[in-house]
Design an enzyme around this catalytic site. Sequence first.
Site, PDB file in Angstrom:
ATOM      1  CG  ASN A 129      -0.403  -0.158   2.509  1.00  0.00           C
ATOM      2  OD1 ASN A 129       0.708  -0.656   2.635  1.00  0.00           O
ATOM      3  ND2 ASN A 129      -1.107   0.253   3.538  1.00  0.00           N
ATOM      4  CB  CYS A 156      -0.985   0.009   8.780  1.00  0.00           C
ATOM      5  SG  CYS A 156      -0.081   1.556   8.707  1.00  0.00           S
ATOM      6  CD  GLU A 179       6.360   0.046  12.708  1.00  0.00           C
ATOM      7  OE1 GLU A 179       5.173  -0.052  13.086  1.00  0.00           O
ATOM      8  OE2 GLU A 179       7.245   0.572  13.399  1.00  0.00           O
TER       9      GLU A 179
HETATM   10  N1  LIG Z   1       2.233  -0.894  10.674  1.00  0.00           N
HETATM   11  C1  LIG Z   1       2.568  -0.339   9.535  1.00  0.00           C
HETATM   12  O1  LIG Z   1       3.410   0.526   9.439  1.00  0.00           O
HETATM   13  C2  LIG Z   1       1.901  -0.809   8.265  1.00  0.00           C
HETATM   14  C3  LIG Z   1       1.908   0.032   7.154  1.00  0.00           C
HETATM   15  C4  LIG Z   1       1.293  -0.421   5.990  1.00  0.00           C
HETATM   16  C5  LIG Z   1       0.708  -1.661   5.955  1.00  0.00           C
HETATM   17  N2  LIG Z   1       0.715  -2.433   7.070  1.00  0.00           N
HETATM   18  C6  LIG Z   1       0.057  -3.739   7.046  1.00  0.00           C
HETATM   19  O2  LIG Z   1       0.409  -4.427   5.870  1.00  0.00           O
HETATM   20  C7  LIG Z   1      -0.629  -5.296   5.495  1.00  0.00           C
HETATM   21  C8  LIG Z   1      -0.957  -5.093   4.043  1.00  0.00           C
HETATM   22  O3  LIG Z   1       0.189  -5.152   3.278  1.00  0.00           O
HETATM   23  P1  LIG Z   1       0.585  -6.457   2.452  1.00  0.00           P
HETATM   24  O4  LIG Z   1      -0.642  -7.151   1.999  1.00  0.00           O
HETATM   25  O5  LIG Z   1       1.601  -6.045   1.447  1.00  0.00           O
HETATM   26  O6  LIG Z   1       1.252  -7.324   3.614  1.00  0.00           O
HETATM   27  P2  LIG Z   1       2.000  -8.728   3.437  1.00  0.00           P
HETATM   28  O7  LIG Z   1       2.407  -9.142   4.800  1.00  0.00           O
HETATM   29  O8  LIG Z   1       1.199  -9.670   2.646  1.00  0.00           O
HETATM   30  O9  LIG Z   1       3.284  -8.379   2.558  1.00  0.00           O
HETATM   31  C9  LIG Z   1       4.227  -7.455   3.000  1.00  0.00           C
HETATM   32  C10 LIG Z   1       5.534  -7.688   2.259  1.00  0.00           C
HETATM   33  O10 LIG Z   1       6.041  -8.961   2.617  1.00  0.00           O
HETATM   34  C11 LIG Z   1       6.389  -9.687   1.444  1.00  0.00           C
HETATM   35  N3  LIG Z   1       6.298 -11.106   1.755  1.00  0.00           N
HETATM   36  C12 LIG Z   1       5.245 -11.931   1.624  1.00  0.00           C
HETATM   37  N4  LIG Z   1       5.563 -13.167   2.062  1.00  0.00           N
HETATM   38  C13 LIG Z   1       6.836 -13.105   2.499  1.00  0.00           C
HETATM   39  C14 LIG Z   1       7.728 -14.047   3.083  1.00  0.00           C
HETATM   40  N5  LIG Z   1       7.377 -15.299   3.324  1.00  0.00           N
HETATM   41  N6  LIG Z   1       8.948 -13.633   3.416  1.00  0.00           N
HETATM   42  C15 LIG Z   1       9.337 -12.362   3.207  1.00  0.00           C
HETATM   43  N7  LIG Z   1       8.541 -11.422   2.654  1.00  0.00           N
HETATM   44  C16 LIG Z   1       7.299 -11.796   2.307  1.00  0.00           C
HETATM   45  C17 LIG Z   1       5.423  -9.169   0.410  1.00  0.00           C
HETATM   46  O11 LIG Z   1       5.904  -9.421  -0.879  1.00  0.00           O
HETATM   47  C18 LIG Z   1       5.403  -7.700   0.743  1.00  0.00           C
HETATM   48  O12 LIG Z   1       6.526  -7.057   0.188  1.00  0.00           O
HETATM   49  C19 LIG Z   1      -1.800  -4.948   6.394  1.00  0.00           C
HETATM   50  O13 LIG Z   1      -1.901  -5.901   7.411  1.00  0.00           O
HETATM   51  C20 LIG Z   1      -1.418  -3.603   6.957  1.00  0.00           C
HETATM   52  O14 LIG Z   1      -2.017  -3.311   8.193  1.00  0.00           O
HETATM   53  C21 LIG Z   1       1.305  -2.047   8.209  1.00  0.00           C
END
Ligand SMILES: NC(=O)c1ccc[n+]([C@@H]2O[C@H](COP(=O)([O-])OP(=O)(O)OC[C@H]3O[C@@H](n4cnc5c(N)ncnc54)[C@H](O)[C@@H]3O)[C@@H](O)[C@H]2O)c1
Length: 462
Positions: free
Chosen positions: A135, A264, A230
């Site tokens: 996002n 998030c 995060e």
């Molecule tokens: N707290 C914060 O700062 C913050 C900010 C933005 C989004 N978010 C959270 O992120 C989530 C949405 O984002 P998303 O769908 O991209 O999250 P996600 O956890 O699916 O993916 C995040 C990242 O991890 C990578 N990834 C996926 N599987 C992996 C693995 N096994 N090993 C290493 N990397 C891997 C993805 O390619 C992506 O780059 C929501 O839960 C949201 O709340 C948190």
Amino acid sequence: MAFDYCSVYNIKLLHKAAAILKEHRAPMLNVLSKRLRNRLKMQSLKYEEQTLEISGVLIAFLGMKGPNTASLQRMVSAIVYEGYCHDGIYVIMIKFSRFRIVPTSLAKPDMIAFFMTTRQIQIPLGVVLAIPPFNYPVNLAVSKIAPALIAGNSIVLKPPTQGAVAALHMVHCFHLAGFPKGLISCVTGKGSEIGDFLTMHPGVSCISFTGGDTGIAISKKAGMIPLQMELGGKDACIILEDGDLDLAAANIIKGGFSYSGQRCTAVKVILIMESVADTLVEKVKAKVAKLTVGPPEDDCDITPVVTESSANFIEGLVMDAKQKGATFCQEYKREGNLIWPLLLDNVRPDMRIAWEEPFGPVLPVIRINSIEEAIHHSNASNFGLQGCIFTRDINKAILISDAMETGTVQINSAPARGPDHFPFQGLKDSGIGSQGITNSINMMTKIKSTVINLPTPSYAMG
Ligand SMILES: NC(=O)c1ccc[n+]([C@@H]2O[C@H](COP(=O)([O-])OP(=O)(O)OC[C@H]3O[C@@H](n4cnc5c(N)ncnc54)[C@H](O)[C@@H]3O)[C@@H](O)[C@H]2O)c1
């Protein structure tokens, strides 16, 4: 660092330390020990950063009858490396190496002595692995890349699949600007396929990750390296009876529906006092009706969510709430990945949407009868990212904020990450550590000390 400070507050030992320091080779130490000899009753401290050839630890002993120690502590709080209070005597170690101790009205320490010097530096960790979410694929990459490079590390960026083009373009710009190729690298690929290889790679010294529950799995596998996580949130918006309902409604729209709820820190559950719930719900409904829905090219407020599986997940939460009797303030409508904004009233704790993060334009309303109920619901969540409170009573707001188990609480505004230098952190399943430039630089470095032992008893000789 362990200091046997108790043994040196004795005045004789201080004199002895001064004499030893005076004879001791380093010219800088001589200067300082001369000061010590001549000005045991010092009026002020005036050591300029640039005059120090080595860094040191200053031990200031402040008697109780001397200065106002509280104000002194406040004044030097930015530079105090460590402080103790022992038998009414304050022992303050001030780190010289990177700060100037500006003079000052720093009250009147009874005495001041050097008895050991250390050189302390912050060293980079090596390779930082940065994994941002879909996002904010650029912003949340940069907030990892900048501190990693500033701290002297190299960086491997693994962008989200849905944001890979933007990330590759950005890294290309870094290279065009002259960054050495190995200093910043970008590896694309599905997280599920290359994720373990990267996160468990022995060459990786630190992981800075933003995303969902994936972060919890990574934390369990990563091993002995610093982690910055995060993760998701279920940010509650608590509205009290004396809250400004127009302000709350405007913030619910901004906080709950911007980016189609894919933030998030989006408002993810409204906890509203029963007595004002009808009014608030009507106000939010009126604003929801004005949101435009359609493709991003048309600059619509609500656009398709990121993937079909994401839309299916959101639909699953909506259907569960329907089956369990939630009140639908709008008709549920979906075309492909496009989901129309939906406010669900009278949501109860047995519904999934009360606890799970939809990451879409669907917002539950839970009616509450007391502040305690609101706090209890917020704290019962496994997430602890942010929350917000709408009330005109600031004292009450602070009390509620203190009771909420979240990394940040906003009063009279929607949750938000804020500028990148703000500390940003989640408790519980919402994260490990704290972001923000200073916090990130500290996390991406390690302290290294070199202790220059003087010929006087010290812990190293014990
Ligand atoms: N707290 C914060 O700062 C913050 C900010 C933005 C989004 N978010 C959270 O992120 C989530 C949405 O984002 P998303 O769908 O991209 O999250 P996600 O956890 O699916 O993916 C995040 C990242 O991890 C990578 N990834 C996926 N599987 C992996 C693995 N096994 N090993 C290493 N990397 C891997 C993805 O390619 C992506 O780059 C929501 O839960 C949201 O709340 C948190």
